[in-house]
Design a protein around this motif. Structure first.
Motif, mmCIF file in Angstrom:
data_model
loop_
_atom_site.group_PDB
_atom_site.id
_atom_site.type_symbol
_atom_site.label_atom_id
_atom_site.label_comp_id
_atom_site.label_asym_id
_atom_site.label_seq_id
_atom_site.Cartn_x
_atom_site.Cartn_y
_atom_site.Cartn_z
ATOM 1 N N SER A 12 -3.693 -10.854 8.519
ATOM 2 C CA SER A 12 -3.446 -10.152 9.785
ATOM 3 C C SER A 12 -3.032 -8.696 9.592
ATOM 4 C CB SER A 12 -2.388 -10.889 10.608
ATOM 5 O OG SER A 12 -1.148 -10.885 9.925
ATOM 6 N N HIS A 13 -2.545 -8.342 8.423
ATOM 7 C CA HIS A 13 -2.115 -6.963 8.148
ATOM 8 C C HIS A 13 -3.279 -6.040 7.760
ATOM 9 C CE1 HIS A 13 -2.590 -8.573 4.127
ATOM 10 N NE2 HIS A 13 -2.508 -7.342 3.647
ATOM 11 N N LEU A 14 -4.448 -6.584 7.458
ATOM 12 C CA LEU A 14 -5.556 -5.773 6.935
ATOM 13 C C LEU A 14 -6.072 -4.695 7.896
ATOM 14 C CD1 LEU A 14 -7.572 -8.396 4.853
ATOM 15 C CD2 LEU A 14 -6.006 -6.618 4.036
ATOM 16 N N ALA B 268 -14.002 -7.827 3.135
ATOM 17 C CA ALA B 268 -14.715 -7.793 1.854
ATOM 18 C C ALA B 268 -13.723 -7.246 0.838
ATOM 19 C CB ALA B 268 -15.937 -6.889 1.943
ATOM 20 N N ARG B 269 -13.380 -8.001 -0.134
ATOM 21 C CA ARG B 269 -12.363 -7.594 -1.116
ATOM 22 C C ARG B 269 -12.238 -6.080 -1.232
ATOM 23 N NH1 ARG B 269 -15.041 -11.427 -5.216
ATOM 24 N NH2 ARG B 269 -14.477 -13.410 -4.298
ATOM 25 N N GLY B 270 -11.179 -5.551 -0.658
ATOM 26 C CA GLY B 270 -10.913 -4.123 -0.737
ATOM 27 C C GLY B 270 -11.263 -3.351 0.513
ATOM 28 N N ALA B 271 -11.788 -4.033 1.541
ATOM 29 C CA ALA B 271 -12.144 -3.352 2.783
ATOM 30 C C ALA B 271 -12.225 -4.371 3.925
ATOM 31 C CB ALA B 271 -13.488 -2.638 2.640
ATOM 32 N N GLY C 294 -7.355 -0.037 0.445
ATOM 33 C CA GLY C 294 -6.592 0.368 -0.732
ATOM 34 C C GLY C 294 -6.736 1.843 -1.032
ATOM 35 N N GLN C 295 -5.855 2.336 -1.838
ATOM 36 C CA GLN C 295 -5.795 3.761 -2.183
ATOM 37 C C GLN C 295 -7.045 4.257 -2.905
ATOM 38 O OE1 GLN C 295 -3.376 5.945 -1.285
ATOM 39 N NE2 GLN C 295 -4.635 7.533 -2.210
ATOM 40 N N LYS C 296 -7.680 3.406 -3.700
ATOM 41 C CA LYS C 296 -8.811 3.855 -4.521
ATOM 42 C C LYS C 296 -9.891 4.541 -3.688
ATOM 43 C CE LYS C 296 -12.330 2.365 -7.780
ATOM 44 N NZ LYS C 296 -12.889 1.274 -8.566
ATOM 45 N N TRP C 297 -10.186 4.030 -2.501
ATOM 46 C CA TRP C 297 -11.247 4.589 -1.665
ATOM 47 C C TRP C 297 -10.680 5.254 -0.411
ATOM 48 C CZ3 TRP C 297 -15.118 5.165 -4.609
ATOM 49 C CH2 TRP C 297 -15.457 4.197 -5.559
ATOM 50 N N HIS C 298 -9.479 5.774 -0.509
ATOM 51 C CA HIS C 298 -8.814 6.453 0.611
ATOM 52 C C HIS C 298 -9.753 7.459 1.287
ATOM 53 C CE1 HIS C 298 -6.436 9.865 2.218
ATOM 54 N NE2 HIS C 298 -5.722 8.879 2.727
ATOM 55 N N GLY C 299 -9.880 7.346 2.600
ATOM 56 C CA GLY C 299 -10.672 8.302 3.360
ATOM 57 C C GLY C 299 -12.178 8.119 3.283
#
Length: 151
Positions: free
Chosen positions: A18-20, A57-60, A85-90
């Motif tokens: 629910s936080h995603l 989808a894992r990470g998004a 996550g931070q890796k693909w910020h923006g």
């Protein structure tokens, strides 16, 4: 939008996910949110109600568009997501189906077939990129050009 399109019986409706949606917004920029909304508004206009649902989808997390309205086992045509996550910020993230080669020529960070995933003999393409006008337009055009169509 993400909460409104969450279907019961899918993992996205579970409490532990629910936080995603908020996490995706926290890692988004004004530009990535605008691109995400622009693509989704156009795809929803093209397919009408009932052809989409929230997809993790894992990470998004984002919206998946599928062939048949309200059909839980309907094949996915395209999904447009925001990273959690931070890796693909923006960035903006998409999975494209129904193409022999990636229809995206705009500059991207990732634009490659997903290993061992084929739909009707065509690869599934994962695309991650900066939310440019060119990429936004190409994601919309990719949906129109897909061999998979909503019905």
């Amino acid at each position: 939008m993400l909460r409104c399109n969450t279907w019961e019986g899918y993992s996205e409706s579970c409490d532990y996910k629910s936080h995603l949606p908020q996490k995706a917004i926290d890692f988004a920029t004004d530009e990535s949110l605008q691109s995400f909304l622009t693509v989704n508004d156009e795809l929803q206009r093209m397919v009408g109600r009932g052809h989409c649902r929230t997809r993790d989808a894992r990470g998004a997390i984002g919206i998946r568009y599928h062939e048949q309205a309200g059909r839980p086992r309907s094949r996915e045509i395209q999904s447009v997501l925001l990273p959690t996550g931070q890796k693909w910020h923006g960035r903006i993230w998409a999975y494209l189906r129904g193409h022999y080669t990636s229809p995206i020529t705009a500059p991207t960070c990732v634009n490659e077939p997903v290993k061992n995933q084929l739909i009707d003999g065509k690869p599934v393409f994962k695309v991650i990129g900066c939310p440019t006008l060119e990429l936004t337009s190409q994601l919309i055009a990719a949906f129109r050009a897909s061999s998979l169509k909503p019905h």
